[in-house]
Design an enzyme around this catalytic site. Structure first.
Site, mmCIF file in Angstrom:
data_model
loop_
_atom_site.group_PDB
_atom_site.id
_atom_site.type_symbol
_atom_site.label_atom_id
_atom_site.label_comp_id
_atom_site.label_asym_id
_atom_site.label_seq_id
_atom_site.Cartn_x
_atom_site.Cartn_y
_atom_site.Cartn_z
ATOM 1 N N SER A 142 -2.805 25.111 -13.467
ATOM 2 C CA SER A 142 -2.748 23.903 -14.278
ATOM 3 C C SER A 142 -4.165 23.435 -14.551
ATOM 4 O O SER A 142 -5.098 23.754 -13.802
ATOM 5 C CB SER A 142 -1.981 22.807 -13.542
ATOM 6 O OG SER A 142 -2.118 21.550 -14.188
ATOM 7 N N TYR A 155 -0.532 18.149 -5.775
ATOM 8 C CA TYR A 155 -0.340 19.083 -6.890
ATOM 9 C C TYR A 155 -1.676 19.666 -7.349
ATOM 10 O O TYR A 155 -1.809 20.884 -7.532
ATOM 11 C CB TYR A 155 0.352 18.357 -8.043
ATOM 12 C CG TYR A 155 0.645 19.206 -9.253
ATOM 13 C CD1 TYR A 155 1.709 20.095 -9.265
ATOM 14 C CD2 TYR A 155 -0.139 19.101 -10.400
ATOM 15 C CE1 TYR A 155 1.995 20.865 -10.383
ATOM 16 C CE2 TYR A 155 0.140 19.866 -11.525
ATOM 17 C CZ TYR A 155 1.214 20.743 -11.509
ATOM 18 O OH TYR A 155 1.475 21.508 -12.617
#
Length: 255
Positions: A142, A155
């Site tokens: 990401s 995350y």
């Protein structure tokens, strides 16, 4: 077709980026092992591929569990006879919280699925590929893994770990014909993202505005990148974190 006659395994393929990737790989000629923890969603993806004349099986698996992943790869090989490429997409985020306010259970669960899960997948995918002369792996990271993401410390840390893990494995197996790359998406209009944007007033305009292109990406645009990296056309690319972000990092209004 980019992936003709290849066997691909894709985790988190029941919806979103994973589903789009499974459908894209099948369209590009691959036989697909569709993997997801959610049985109905995963089976629906496999059924959609088979209905369109492709070849797919569904394998239920929890990427955070060692025995589940070992069986996942074994089931793929039992059915298709080999494994040529894999997209490790399954992940989860934690509840929104400041770093110091993050609950330990949220940290542990996010790491177990998003980072440990990628490692476990490669632990069994790589030996399978070595037996047949090599292959290609794409790990979905990401943009948060490159520049962080406020209120999402677990995350962001996990996705940064995915990049480091990708580059380490790429260096270790480059001479054995296994390429390992990562994709770092920006904002992608998945079902979860759409729900968030619909619930929060002004969120869509704000989120789209972070992208230089002034729009969110489509799951299929990440799938296209994954198909390329798994294909022979990317034969000299390994250890690369490919940013597919609609221009977030070059947005002149954010610099």
């Amino acid at each position: 077709m980019l992936l003709a006659d290849k066997v691909a395994l894709i985790t988190g393929a029941g919806e979103g980026i994973g589903q789009a990737t499974a459908l894209m790989f099948a369209k590009d000629g691959a036989k697909v092992a569709v993997v997801d923890r959610q049985i109905e969603l995963g089976q629906a993806t496999a059924d959609a591929i088979n209905k369109e004349g492709g070849e797919a099986i569904f394998i239920a698996a929890d990427v955070s569990q060692h025995d589940s992943i070992k069986k996942m790869v074994a089931d793929c090989i039992t059915h298709f006879g080999r494994l040529d490429c894999a997209v490790n997409n399954a992940a989860r985020s934690a509840s929104f919280a400041l770093t110091a306010d993050t609950e330990e259970q949220h940290w542990d669960l996010t790491q177990a699925v998003t980072l440990k899960g990628v490692w476990l997948c490669m632990k069994y995918q790589i030996p399978a590929m070595l037996k047949t002369g090599g292959g290609a792996i794409v790990n979905i990271s990401s943009l948060a893994g490159i520049q962080g993401e406020v209120f999402q410390a677990p995350y962001a840390a996990a996705k940064a770990g995915v990049i480091g893990l990708t580059q380490t494995a790429a260096g270790e197996y480059a001479q054995q014909n296994i390429r390992v790359n990562a994709i770092c998406p920006g904002g992608i209009l998945t079902r979860g993202m759409a729900n968030y944007l619909d619930k929060v007033p002004g969120a869509r305009e704000k989120v789209e505005g972070t992208h230089a292109m002034r729009r969110l990406g489509k799951p299929e645009e990440i799938a296209d990148a994954a198909a390329y990296l798994c294909s022979d056309r990317a034969s000299f690319i390994t250890g690369h974190p490919l940013i597919v972000d609609g221009g977030i990092m070059v947005n002149p209004y954010l610099l």
